[in-house]
Enzyme design. Structure first.
Site, PDB file in Angstrom:
ATOM      1  N   LYS A 183      16.692  35.352  54.377  1.00 15.38           N
ATOM      2  CA  LYS A 183      17.118  34.394  55.081  1.00 15.38           C
ATOM      3  C   LYS A 183      17.196  34.730  56.664  1.00 15.38           C
ATOM      4  O   LYS A 183      18.339  35.347  56.979  1.00 15.38           O
ATOM      5  CB  LYS A 183      18.672  33.806  54.764  1.00 15.38           C
ATOM      6  CG  LYS A 183      18.807  32.447  54.938  1.00 15.38           C
ATOM      7  CD  LYS A 183      18.870  31.709  56.312  1.00 15.38           C
ATOM      8  CE  LYS A 183      20.080  31.814  56.963  1.00 15.38           C
ATOM      9  NZ  LYS A 183      20.061  31.684  58.687  1.00 15.38           N
ATOM     10  N   GLU A 257      26.357  45.123  57.786  1.00 12.88           N
ATOM     11  CA  GLU A 257      26.459  45.778  58.967  1.00 12.88           C
ATOM     12  C   GLU A 257      26.771  44.687  60.149  1.00 12.88           C
ATOM     13  O   GLU A 257      26.061  43.797  60.134  1.00 12.88           O
ATOM     14  CB  GLU A 257      24.671  45.977  59.333  1.00 12.88           C
ATOM     15  CG  GLU A 257      23.921  47.061  58.368  1.00 12.88           C
ATOM     16  CD  GLU A 257      24.616  48.252  58.406  1.00 12.88           C
ATOM     17  OE1 GLU A 257      25.448  48.857  59.250  1.00 12.88           O
ATOM     18  OE2 GLU A 257      24.242  49.145  57.524  1.00 12.88           O
ATOM     19  N   CYS A 291      23.210  45.850  68.579  1.00 10.33           N
ATOM     20  CA  CYS A 291      24.734  46.032  68.101  1.00 10.33           C
ATOM     21  C   CYS A 291      25.013  47.646  68.500  1.00 10.33           C
ATOM     22  O   CYS A 291      26.357  47.657  68.709  1.00 10.33           O
ATOM     23  CB  CYS A 291      24.548  45.965  66.434  1.00 10.33           C
ATOM     24  SG  CYS A 291      23.290  47.161  65.758  1.00 10.33           S
ATOM     25  N   GLU A 390      33.356  41.681  71.533  1.00 14.65           N
ATOM     26  CA  GLU A 390      31.829  42.026  71.547  1.00 14.65           C
ATOM     27  C   GLU A 390      31.311  40.875  72.359  1.00 14.65           C
ATOM     28  O   GLU A 390      31.366  39.500  71.970  1.00 14.65           O
ATOM     29  CB  GLU A 390      31.494  41.894  70.178  1.00 14.65           C
ATOM     30  CG  GLU A 390      29.944  42.272  70.062  1.00 14.65           C
ATOM     31  CD  GLU A 390      29.323  42.351  68.943  1.00 14.65           C
ATOM     32  OE1 GLU A 390      29.489  41.213  68.037  1.00 14.65           O
ATOM     33  OE2 GLU A 390      28.304  43.130  68.372  1.00 14.65           O
TER      34      GLU A 390
END
Ligand code: NAD
Length: 486
Positions: A183, A257, A291, A390
């Site tokens: 996906k 993750e 990331c 973030e």
């Protein structure tokens, strides 16, 4: 903005189920746009529970077929061939990845696509060497473990490194003998669509690799599906938490993750030349949409001014521009939604009385597209939202420090724990300090240097489990221990 390549190419994306491209049963699609031009790139099939179910059934059937019984060497050769075919189509894949994400073409080619192929090469080799355990219990028994695939795995991915991250999961999943339903992110659906065909061309039997496109609901249908055995997810922390809840009733194996807010700690005895060169990359590569980017920079007071002066000067040299121009350093952010999110943090920094040494706004000179200037902010305290949350864009904060203890406390004062960089010429300090950082990955005097055998992942809210080498293989395998009485 000047156009250096045909950037109006159209690419519609269908699902790939049981070896064929198919549309959704209800014909539903959504639009995919080019973030650098805001032009339509194509229509994407929007899958729901029906398409997810079809893909899972195809994957389950394929597990019992040729794939499940394929000799190791043959499977390894097919996996290596996928790597070859990715490299054969490197230019095309890099072009499409840049159209879809807005990232510079040189980056797509040298990092995303190159590393995608390498993931298959690595696991094609690794799978032929991996063993299990055996114990002799005196003269009573021998215990040995037999490795089996987990089954049907769901691979759910974000938009920042679309092909690379998908292959980071698909390669070990296939190497361990699983079948998969991918996906991809709704924001960047193109290269996963092509990857499915590449797998087929390499000899992967129908049904082993499937793709279902769609939004979060499509991912949710996969996570809650009864017949999916494991979910490997990369994305936002909050989505990980939602997936964990959704997967609980069916007790799936999970690998996460997640997000990060990674510190970059620069001591006064570091090699400043090296620091500046690498910190430019760790701050702004891929528009800061990695990331692992180091977005919280801590600099020891004696070199704070020197660092800021040199880092600011280099940042001002970065070219924000057309992803297809070879001189571009920073391309477009991936979507309007993400662009607005990043800009909203620049407003927050203003409200928090931050000082902008560079950037602080949308890049000028673009009528269309989601371009933001590389931004350095100082003057923010440790409780600032820009320091704690973030942002995932070309935005860094820089804070001075006086002692190792003080900076360590700030480094660890976060829910996140993905990665960190430490810069120092003192080996004792490097060992002492890096060992105390609460993060899954710590680089000393470098950044983004990877070896695929090493454990990769985050602690705290940055992840659950580790990927890479044996860690990936263990996630995608089940072990049966057999005890043979002598
Ligand atoms: P996201 O969590 O919004 O989406 C990721 C994927 O999850 C997409 O395919 C999305 O459709 C799907 N999804 C959304 N809701 C879902 C649900 N309820 N159930 C199942 N699937 C669902 O993340 P994003 O905005 O695409 O990506 C950016 C994030 O990814 C950042 O937080 C970044 O740090 C993180 N990231 C982490 C790593 C890592 O290795 N730790 C690597 C890359 C990106």
């Amino acid at each position: 903005m000047q156009t250096t390549e045909n950037r109006t190419e159209r690419m519609d994306c269908s699902h790939f189920i049981d070896g064929s491209y198919v549309q959704s049963g209800n014909g539903k699609t959504f639009e995919n746009t080019n973030p650098a031009t805001e032009e339509l790139l194509g229509n994407v099939a929007e899958g729901g529970t029906e398409e997810v179910d079809q893909a899972v059934r195809a994957a389950r059937k394929a597990l019992k077929g040729e794939w499940g019984n394929m000799p190791l060497k043959k499977r390894s050769n097919i996996i290596r061939k996928i790597g070859d075919l990715i490299l054969e189509r490197q230019d095309e894949l890099a072009r499409l990845e840049s159209l879809d994400t807005g990232k510079p073409i040189w980056l797509s080619k040298s990092v995303d696509i190159d590393r995608a192929a390498n993931n298959f090469y690595f696991f094609a080799d690794y799978m032929t060497t991996v063993g299990t355990e055996a114990y002799q219990q005196d003269d009573i028994a021998i215990h040995y473990a037999v490795r089996k695939p987990v089954g049907v795995v769901g691979l759910i991915n974000p938009w920042n490194l679309p092909l690379f991250l998908m292959t980071w999961k698909l390669a070990p999943a296939l190497a361990a003998g699983n079948t998969a339903v991918m996906k991809p992110s709704e924001v960047t659906p193109i290269t996963a669509t092509i990857l499915a065909q590449i797998c087929k061309d390499a000899g992967v039997p129908d049904g082993v690799v499937n793709v279902v496109h769609g939004f979060g609901e499509t991912g949710a249908a996969l996570t809650s599906h009864d017949n999916v055995d494991a979910i490997a997810f990369t994305g936002e922390t909050v989505t990980g938490s939602t997936i964990m809840k959704a997967a609980a009733p069916t007790l799936k194996k999970l690998s996460f993750e997640l997000g990060g807010k990674n510190p970059n700690v620069i001591f006064a005895d570091a090699d400043m030349e090296d620091v500046i060169e690498t910190t430019i990359r760790s701050s702004f590569i891929n528009q800061g949409e990695v990331c692992l980017c180091g977005s919280r920079i801590y600099v020891e007071r004696p070199v704070y001014d020197e660092f800021l002066e040199r880092f600011t000067a280099k940042t001002k040299e970065l070219v924000v521009g057309d992803p297809f121009d070879p001189n571009t350093n920073v391309g477009a952010l991936v979507s309007e939604e993400h662009y607005n999110k990043v800009l909203s943090y620049l407003d927050i920094a203003k409200e928090e009385n931050g000082t902008f040494l560079t950037g602080g706004k949308a890049a000028e000179g673009f009528d269309k597209g989601y371009f933001v200037e590389p931004t350095i902010i100082t003057g923010l305290g440790k409780d600032s939202r820009c320091v704690r949350e973030e942002i995932f864009g070309p935005v860094v904060t820089v804070i001075p420090f006086d002692t190792e203890e003080e900076v360590l406390e700030q480094v660890n004062d976060t829910h996140y724990g993905l990665s960190a960089s430490v810069w120092t010429g003192n080996v004792k300090r490097a060992t002492r300090f890096s060992g105390q950082i609460e993060a899954g990955i710590v680089w000393v005097n470098t950044w983004f240097l990877r070896d695929l055998r090493t454990p990769f992942g985050g602690m705290k809210h940055s992840g659950v489990g580790r990927e890479g080498g044996a860690h990936s293989f263990d996630f995608y395998s089940e072990l049966t221990n057999i005890t043979l009485k002598m």
